[in-house]
Enzyme design. Structure first.
Site, PDB file in Angstrom:
ATOM      1  N   GLY A  50       0.845  -1.196   0.000  1.00 29.33           N
ATOM      2  CA  GLY A  50       0.000   0.000   0.000  1.00 29.33           C
ATOM      3  C   GLY A  50       0.868   1.228   0.000  1.00 29.33           C
ATOM      4  N   CYS A  77       5.374  -6.145   1.507  1.00 23.56           N
ATOM      5  CA  CYS A  77       5.704  -4.717   1.481  1.00 23.56           C
ATOM      6  C   CYS A  77       5.039  -3.978   2.656  1.00 23.56           C
ATOM      7  CB  CYS A  77       5.302  -4.158   0.121  1.00 23.56           C
ATOM      8  SG  CYS A  77       6.134  -2.644  -0.256  1.00 23.56           S
ATOM      9  N   TYR A  78       4.024  -3.164   2.423  1.00 22.17           N
ATOM     10  CA  TYR A  78       3.344  -2.520   3.546  1.00 22.17           C
ATOM     11  C   TYR A  78       2.868  -3.583   4.542  1.00 22.17           C
ATOM     12  CZ  TYR A  78       0.158   0.504   6.200  1.00 22.17           C
ATOM     13  OH  TYR A  78      -0.473   1.207   7.200  1.00 22.17           O
ATOM     14  N   HIS A 171       7.580  -7.803  -4.095  1.00 18.87           N
ATOM     15  CA  HIS A 171       6.232  -8.155  -4.567  1.00 18.87           C
ATOM     16  C   HIS A 171       6.255  -9.480  -5.331  1.00 18.87           C
ATOM     17  CE1 HIS A 171       3.984  -4.511  -3.552  1.00 18.87           C
ATOM     18  NE2 HIS A 171       5.142  -3.898  -3.683  1.00 18.87           N
ATOM     19  N   GLU A 173       3.719 -11.062  -6.400  1.00 14.33           N
ATOM     20  CA  GLU A 173       2.561 -11.181  -7.286  1.00 14.33           C
ATOM     21  C   GLU A 173       2.770 -10.616  -8.682  1.00 14.33           C
ATOM     22  OE1 GLU A 173       3.044  -9.167  -4.782  1.00 14.33           O
ATOM     23  OE2 GLU A 173       1.789  -7.368  -4.803  1.00 14.33           O
ATOM     24  N   ASP A 230     -19.627 -11.295 -22.006  1.00 17.29           N
ATOM     25  CA  ASP A 230     -20.108 -11.327 -20.622  1.00 17.29           C
ATOM     26  C   ASP A 230     -21.607 -11.583 -20.543  1.00 17.29           C
ATOM     27  OD1 ASP A 230     -17.500 -10.600 -20.274  1.00 17.29           O
ATOM     28  OD2 ASP A 230     -17.942  -8.502 -19.792  1.00 17.29           O
ATOM     29  N   SER A 231     -22.376 -10.820 -21.328  1.00 19.99           N
ATOM     30  CA  SER A 231     -23.828 -10.988 -21.220  1.00 19.99           C
ATOM     31  C   SER A 231     -24.262 -12.350 -21.777  1.00 19.99           C
ATOM     32  CB  SER A 231     -24.578  -9.837 -21.894  1.00 19.99           C
ATOM     33  OG  SER A 231     -24.348  -9.802 -23.277  1.00 19.99           O
ATOM     34  N   LYS A 381     -11.943 -11.790 -16.729  1.00 19.02           N
ATOM     35  CA  LYS A 381     -12.392 -11.975 -18.117  1.00 19.02           C
ATOM     36  C   LYS A 381     -11.980 -13.339 -18.700  1.00 19.02           C
ATOM     37  CE  LYS A 381     -14.182  -9.758 -21.773  1.00 19.02           C
ATOM     38  NZ  LYS A 381     -15.316  -8.831 -21.722  1.00 19.02           N
ATOM     39  N   ASP A 462     -13.206   7.978 -64.634  1.00 15.45           N
ATOM     40  CA  ASP A 462     -12.502   9.244 -64.805  1.00 15.45           C
ATOM     41  C   ASP A 462     -13.290  10.382 -64.173  1.00 15.45           C
ATOM     42  OD1 ASP A 462     -12.644   7.425 -67.139  1.00 15.45           O
ATOM     43  OD2 ASP A 462     -13.824   9.086 -67.954  1.00 15.45           O
ATOM     44  N   LYS A 517      -2.676   4.997 -27.178  1.00 11.01           N
ATOM     45  CA  LYS A 517      -3.439   5.575 -26.069  1.00 11.01           C
ATOM     46  C   LYS A 517      -2.550   5.566 -24.843  1.00 11.01           C
ATOM     47  CE  LYS A 517      -7.436   4.808 -23.099  1.00 11.01           C
ATOM     48  NZ  LYS A 517      -8.667   4.064 -22.850  1.00 11.01           N
ATOM     49  N   GLU A 523     -11.608   4.416 -28.971  1.00 13.35           N
ATOM     50  CA  GLU A 523     -12.695   4.884 -29.835  1.00 13.35           C
ATOM     51  C   GLU A 523     -12.342   6.290 -30.343  1.00 13.35           C
ATOM     52  OE1 GLU A 523     -15.042   2.992 -30.740  1.00 13.35           O
ATOM     53  OE2 GLU A 523     -14.957   1.379 -29.247  1.00 13.35           O
TER      54      GLU A 523
HETATM   55  P1  XMP Z   1     -11.525   4.448 -24.979  1.00 15.22           P
HETATM   56  O1  XMP Z   1     -12.109   4.984 -26.248  1.00 15.22           O
HETATM   57  O2  XMP Z   1     -11.966   5.195 -23.759  1.00 15.22           O
HETATM   58  O3  XMP Z   1     -12.104   2.985 -24.843  1.00 15.22           O
HETATM   59  O4  XMP Z   1     -10.029   4.303 -25.062  1.00 15.22           O
HETATM   60  C1  XMP Z   1     -11.736   2.031 -23.869  1.00 15.22           C
HETATM   61  C2  XMP Z   1     -12.685   0.849 -23.986  1.00 15.22           C
HETATM   62  O5  XMP Z   1     -14.002   1.253 -23.590  1.00 15.22           O
HETATM   63  C3  XMP Z   1     -14.919   1.113 -24.661  1.00 15.22           C
HETATM   64  N1  XMP Z   1     -15.810   2.287 -24.641  1.00 15.22           N
HETATM   65  C4  XMP Z   1     -17.096   2.242 -24.244  1.00 15.22           C
HETATM   66  N2  XMP Z   1     -17.861   1.199 -23.849  1.00 15.22           N
HETATM   67  N3  XMP Z   1     -19.688   2.678 -23.555  1.00 15.22           N
HETATM   68  C5  XMP Z   1     -19.164   1.429 -23.537  1.00 15.22           C
HETATM   69  O6  XMP Z   1     -19.889   0.480 -23.204  1.00 15.22           O
HETATM   70  C6  XMP Z   1     -18.992   3.781 -23.940  1.00 15.22           C
HETATM   71  O7  XMP Z   1     -19.502   4.903 -23.966  1.00 15.22           O
HETATM   72  C7  XMP Z   1     -17.622   3.538 -24.310  1.00 15.22           C
HETATM   73  N4  XMP Z   1     -16.614   4.354 -24.743  1.00 15.22           N
HETATM   74  C8  XMP Z   1     -15.520   3.560 -24.920  1.00 15.22           C
HETATM   75  C9  XMP Z   1     -14.073   1.028 -25.912  1.00 15.22           C
HETATM   76  O8  XMP Z   1     -14.733   0.305 -26.940  1.00 15.22           O
HETATM   77  C10 XMP Z   1     -12.832   0.329 -25.411  1.00 15.22           C
HETATM   78  O9  XMP Z   1     -13.019  -1.076 -25.350  1.00 15.22           O
END
Ligand code: XMP
Length: 525
Positions: A50, A77-78, A171, A173, A230-231, A381, A462, A517, A523
């Site tokens: 921690g 650790c902590y 650590h 883990e 998941d669903s 997952k 063309d 990212k 997105e």
């Molecule tokens: P970003 O665009 O934030 O996306 O880098 C990270 C993950 O989240 C998903 N994503 C969403 N899923 N509602 C959702 O259920 C949303 O409004 C939404 N915006 C982003 C994206 O597809 C990626 O897996």
């Protein structure tokens, strides 16, 4: 069961993960958990790392009952400092932070024949470990011995072998401690004698029994499915438990992938036998989205409309269900919450602990006065995927890339029109088909096509053509918090661009998005 008490380290959930990999069930709870409130007795306790200093006035401490329970304890650790603090407050601020790789000596006395602690059984001397700490012990607490050292830490490991209390400064883990799994195994299996009987199969059977008991002989459950992993897994599990007393609802919002609703209907109804109603609300959604360019507004419209439609449908289903003989009320709402979301809400966030409640479908269950049922809330997952396969769900569905709730609406920059939706759907289908054929689908975390704003010039025959710009995106990531663009061969991308240009009407250009990212997101909106 091993109890993991969390002091807020970013690695705590990995302890749970490592234990699961050993088929040992473990539960993570905040460090402030009162033992009197537990309904079970742990076989052993792990105190996590921690960001605090144990000697600080507002430092978090465990319930003193932890040390009266007479079960083995491992402090990381902590956690080590917490054990030492409890045994005489022998902790000082270190002169320098120790951070990074170190070599661990598990025979700290002069002789190489020296005793090796049970915690390090079958491990070599000089193994590589990952350290991250600022404080150190000022002296070893009474009754404890040193079981490991590093060049910078005289007390990298301590133990009270009779009480079976162990503290380690590194650590075990994290993957940066390559043999850390053995340390955790030595503790959990050899020292705590925890049973290694946590398997997906056993979990599934237990969960089916729990659901049946919870819902009762006549109770009914409703839930939304999206076509995602998941669903689908949650729905199939409910079907196993209560058959047609589980009602799945899918809302086609008009911004799904091509033929998605049709495919979900096929798979869930015909393939898996789930009692599913598909509502085609494309026109309603697209009508409301007309002329809306702001991404957050699009998200709100889609979220709110989904809730309205789901509620309308749920009322119809409830009415029909309750009029059939021997059927009870719909009392539960199924939600595919996973363990990482649960962890997020139970992690220890500091002395002034704030607990975030898991966001659910826009407060739907509360609004409809339904209780939540979350059969996947203990799973990661990859465990959900494993259970999906065990339940007979096709492998390509189980391994599917995630798809955002607002769908293609946030993959079309600017306003959404039926023509733009069709364009993205067709380009996306070609992109994904090519990725699958090249055997790359499982190497990529998420891939899709998006439609940029504005038109660009191109040539058809063309003739000059002003047409759409399609951007392709494919990223690799472990947690979706950071991501890298996938490195396709340029020839492969050129082939896809050619196909999209030839096969999708109105497309003038195809680009590949290479930004990571951060600074971008996965997105486009
Ligand atoms: P970003 O665009 O934030 O996306 O880098 C990270 C993950 O989240 C998903 N994503 C969403 N899923 N509602 C959702 O259920 C949303 O409004 C939404 N915006 C982003 C994206 O597809 C990626 O897996």
């Amino acid at each position: 069961t091993i109890l993991v008490l969390d002091f807020g380290s970013q690695y705590t959930h990995l302890i749970t993960r490592r234990l699961r990999e050993l088929n040992i069930y473990s539960e993570m709870l905040p460090c402030t958990q009162k033992l009197a409130d537990l309904t079970w007795k742990p076989k052993g306790i792990i105190l996590s790392g921690g960001p605090y200093s144990v000697y600080a006035a507002d430092a978090p401490h465990v319930d003193p009952e932890v040390f009266k329970l007479d079960v083995p304890i491992l402090g990381i650790c902590y956690g080590l400092q917490e054990i030492a603090w409890h045994h005489g407050k022998n902790v000082l601020a270190g002169e320098k932070r120790e951070y990074g790789r170190a070599s661990l000596n598990i025979r700290p006395s002069e002789s190489q024949q020296a005793h090796v602690s049970k915690l390090f059984e079958s491990l070599p001397n000089d193994m590589e470990v990952w350290m991250s700490h600022g404080d150190k012990l000022s002296r070893i607490p009474d009754g404890f011995t040193t079981i490991a050292t590093t060049a910078n830490s005289a007390y990298a490991g301590i133990a009270h072998e009779q009480k079976e209390y162990y503290g380690i400064q590194f650590h075990p883990e994290v993957t940066h401690t390559p043999q850390g799994g053995v340390v955790i195994k030595n503790f959990a299996v050899n020292i705590c004698k925890a049973q290694q009987n946590w398997t997906m199969e056993a979990f599934k059977d237990k969960e089916v029994v729990r659901i049946r008991k919870l819902v009762g002989e006549t109770g009914q459950v409703i839930g939304a499915v999206s076509g995602g992993v998941d669903s689908t897994v949650a729905a199939k599990l409910m079907h196993e438990a209560i058959g047609d007393r589980f009602h799945a609802v899918m809302v086609d919002n008009g911004v799904l992938r091509m033929d998605e609703a049709k495919q979900v209907k096929e798979t869930l109804t015909k393939g898996l036998g789930v009692n599913l109603t598909v509502i085609d609300a494309s026109e309603r959604f697209l009508g409301l989205l007309k002329g809306v360019s702001d991404p957050e507004k699009k998200r709100k419209i889609i979220g709110n409309t989904f809730i309205e439609i789901f509620e309308e449908e749920a009322k119809k289903i409830a009415k029909a269900a309750e009029s059939t003989p021997k059927a009870g009320k719909i009392e539960y709402f199924l939600q595919g919450t996973l363990y990482p979301d649960v962890i997020e809400s139970i992690s220890f966030k500091g002395p002034s602990q704030t607990i975030k409640t898991h966001h659910n479908v826009g407060g739907l269950p509360e609004k409809m006065n339904l209780k939540l049922i979350e059969p996947l809330r203990e799973l990661f997952k990859d465990e959900v995927r494993k259970m999906g396969l065990d339940l007979g769900i096709p492998a390509d569905l189980v391994g599917r890339h995630p798809f955002p709730g607002p769908g293609l609406a946030i993959r079309i920059i600017g306003d959404v029109t039926p023509e733009k939706v069709r364009t993205v759907q067709e380009a996306d289908r070609i992109f994904i088909e090519e990725i699958r054929n090249a055997g790359l689908y499982d190497k990529i975390s998420q891939a899709f096509a998006a439609l940029m704003a504005g038109d660009a010039v191109g040539v058809v025959g063309d003739q000059r053509l002003y047409g759409h710009i399609i951007a392709l995106r494919a990223v690799v990531t472990t947690d979706f918090m950071t991501a890298d663009a996938y490195e396709f061969e340029i020839k492969f991308l050129k082939h896809i661009a050619q196909r999209i240009g030839d096969e999708v009407k109105g497309v003038a250009r195809v680009t590949y998005e290479v930004t990571g990212k951060p600074p971008s997101t996965i997105e486009f909106e």
